[in-house]
Design an enzyme around this catalytic site. Structure first.
Site, mmCIF file in Angstrom:
data_model
loop_
_atom_site.group_PDB
_atom_site.id
_atom_site.type_symbol
_atom_site.label_atom_id
_atom_site.label_comp_id
_atom_site.label_asym_id
_atom_site.label_seq_id
_atom_site.Cartn_x
_atom_site.Cartn_y
_atom_site.Cartn_z
ATOM 1 C CE LYS A 136 -0.348 5.572 7.849
ATOM 2 N NZ LYS A 136 -1.608 5.636 8.049
ATOM 3 C CG PHE B 160 -2.021 1.207 1.165
ATOM 4 C CD1 PHE B 160 -3.219 0.941 0.595
ATOM 5 C CD2 PHE B 160 -1.620 2.408 1.826
ATOM 6 C CE1 PHE B 160 -3.964 2.307 0.514
ATOM 7 C CE2 PHE B 160 -2.454 3.252 1.792
ATOM 8 C CZ PHE B 160 -3.608 3.337 0.923
ATOM 9 C CG ASP C 9 5.673 3.744 1.820
ATOM 10 O OD1 ASP C 9 5.582 4.522 2.910
ATOM 11 O OD2 ASP C 9 4.599 3.500 1.152
HETATM 12 C C1 LIG Z 1 2.903 2.505 3.763
HETATM 13 C C2 LIG Z 1 2.079 3.484 3.403
HETATM 14 N N1 LIG Z 1 2.408 4.321 2.452
HETATM 15 C C3 LIG Z 1 1.380 5.217 2.333
HETATM 16 C C4 LIG Z 1 0.447 5.770 2.814
HETATM 17 C C5 LIG Z 1 -0.244 6.907 2.322
HETATM 18 O O1 LIG Z 1 -0.296 7.985 3.400
HETATM 19 P P1 LIG Z 1 -1.444 8.925 3.410
HETATM 20 O O2 LIG Z 1 -2.542 8.250 3.863
HETATM 21 O O3 LIG Z 1 -0.953 9.893 4.369
HETATM 22 O O4 LIG Z 1 -1.429 9.431 2.064
HETATM 23 C C6 LIG Z 1 0.040 4.830 3.987
HETATM 24 C C7 LIG Z 1 -1.255 5.077 4.718
HETATM 25 O O5 LIG Z 1 -1.706 4.104 5.197
HETATM 26 C C8 LIG Z 1 0.671 3.589 4.330
HETATM 27 O O6 LIG Z 1 0.517 2.807 5.371
#
Ligand SMILES: Cc1ncc(COP(=O)(O)O)c(C=O)c1O
Length: 399
Positions: A253, A139, A224
């Site tokens: 986050k 994700f 990520d």
């Molecule tokens: C690993 C990862 N990358 C990217 C995101 C996306 O972040 P945002 O919701 O702040 O756009 C998330 C959100 O859950 C995530 O867990």
């Protein structure tokens, strides 16, 4: 105190575009590990803004940073430097292997930046190579490019045509990753723990192997760390627990501890944006950077991360006792990003009953519960949450 009622939710919810199923609760205030609803019922919160509230709800130091900065300067525009932006960039670089930062407002936007940077680097250095290898069940966000990068099956048929150039391979499968590399490949992008997939850690050998593959084929390694960064897994960044030298790391986050700020942090050798390639109105605004700086300072305090690791160990021990008693399955994850297999029980059903009992949990899959409490968790809250969870499981057994 202002009065609120659940009828507000019923009467006004239709003004919102429905994007997710929400319970008919309206949270009014938060204090540390607890949220309080419209009837002032308290909930022990192990969701914490979705692994966001590093220090819990409304900690004093965030309130103070907001007040201090908002009375001084909120937004001079991204076309000018501001002090909190400079300070936060320095803190991130001085405490990681990276050299430069681009601030964004969300994790998806940070990943969007990473995708763009990798493509630009490929144009300049690898004859226009643009393909990025990502992983099944991953994700990376909900912009069109990050949904295209995401390996979640449910996203596959949505919003076609997607952004092309993402090759998805099975996670923790080095041979499949190597087989997917071709002349047009520019980068490999992964979560070191797949959070939304149900807290699935990358194997140490897999990550070391990816690092070696990237070096061998001149590819960028992108981690990520939107969910795993800022102490969540017990080290400041998850990559520090692996044998890897990523070129790009994305954060979100926990970086803001509850306020919207995210970042792409890079090795200066891959820095190649020209003016105008990347930007955004709110990027690096002093208000969010000041709050984030205060949160990061706390996480960097000498005993903060050791305590995260101590409480994580205790949490895992209590979860294994629960697993033993109720026939639950394996415990996964690191630090305070943990999950347990629910064995014969439905994860979403446990979530529903736990909420009624005053405990907020998440079930990323039918067969799993995920725990993402504030990093300030202590043994006391662990005991309280485990007792509530045991009560729910007892009810389910009795049925
Ligand atoms: C690993 C990862 N990358 C990217 C995101 C996306 O972040 P945002 O919701 O702040 O756009 C998330 C959100 O859950 C995530 O867990």
């Amino acid at each position: 105190m202002e009065s609120h009622s659940v009828t507000d939710v019923v009467a006004k919810q239709n003004y919102l575009i429905p994007i997710t199923k929400r319970p008919e609760l309206c949270f009014i205030r938060g204090e540390g590990h607890y949220l309080f609803d419209q009837n002032d019922n308290a909930y022990l919160d192990w969701i914490q803004g979705w692994a966001v509230n590093t220090l819990g709800h409304s900690p004093k130091l965030m309130q103070q940073a907001l007040i201090r900065q908002s009375s001084q300067l909120i937004n001079p525009s991204p076309a000018f430097y501001n002090q909190p932006m400079l300070n936060l960039a320095e803190m991130l670089c001085e405490n990681s292997r990276f050299d430069q930062v681009f601030f964004t407002n969300s994790g998806a936007e940070a990943n969007e930046g990473a995708i763009k940077l990798a493509r630009k680097w490929g144009q300049k250095n690898k004859s226009g190579a643009f393909k990025i290898i990502t992983f099944q069940q991953s994700f990376h966000g909900r912009t069109l490019a990050t949904m295209s990068a995401t390996g979640k099956e449910a996203f596959a048929p949505l919003f076609e045509p997607k952004v092309s150039g993402f090759t998805k391979v099975p996670y923790n499968d080095l041979a499949a990753t190597e087989a997917a590399i071709d002349d047009q490949t520019v980068a490999v992008m992964l979560e070191l723990i797949q959070g939304e997939a149900g807290v699935i850690p990358a194997d140490a050998e897999f990550v070391a192997g990816l690092d070696a593959l990237c070096k061998q084929h001149n590819l960028l390694l992108v981690v990520d760390e939107v969910q795993t960064g800022i102490g969540r897994t017990g080290s400041l960044f998850a990559y520090q627990q692996y044998q890897a030298e990523p070129h790009i790391m994305t954060l979100g986050k926990g970086l803001g501890g509850g306020v919207p700020i995210a970042a792409m942090v890079i090795d200066k050798t891959v820095s190649c944006f020209d003016p105008g390639d990347q930007g955004g109105t709110y990027n690096g605004n002093p208000l969010m950077c000041a709050v984030s700086g205060a949160v990061l300072k706390e996480v960097l305090a000498a005993d903060f991360l050791p305590q995260v690791n101590r409480v994580s160990e205790y949490f895992c021990q209590r979860l294994s006792e629960l697993a033993e008693e109720f026939g639950l399955g394996a415990i996964r994850g690191k630090g305070l990003l943990l999950a347990i297999n629910t064995g014969p029980f439905s994860g979403p059903k446990i979530v529903e009953l736990a909420r009624d009992a005053g405990l907020l949990l998440n079930a990323p899959r039918e067969d799993s519960l995920r725990f993402m409490p504030a990093l300030t968790l202590t043994e006391k809250e662990v005991d309280e949450g485990i007792a509530l969870l045991a009560g729910v499981l007892r009810t389910l057994v009795a049925k």
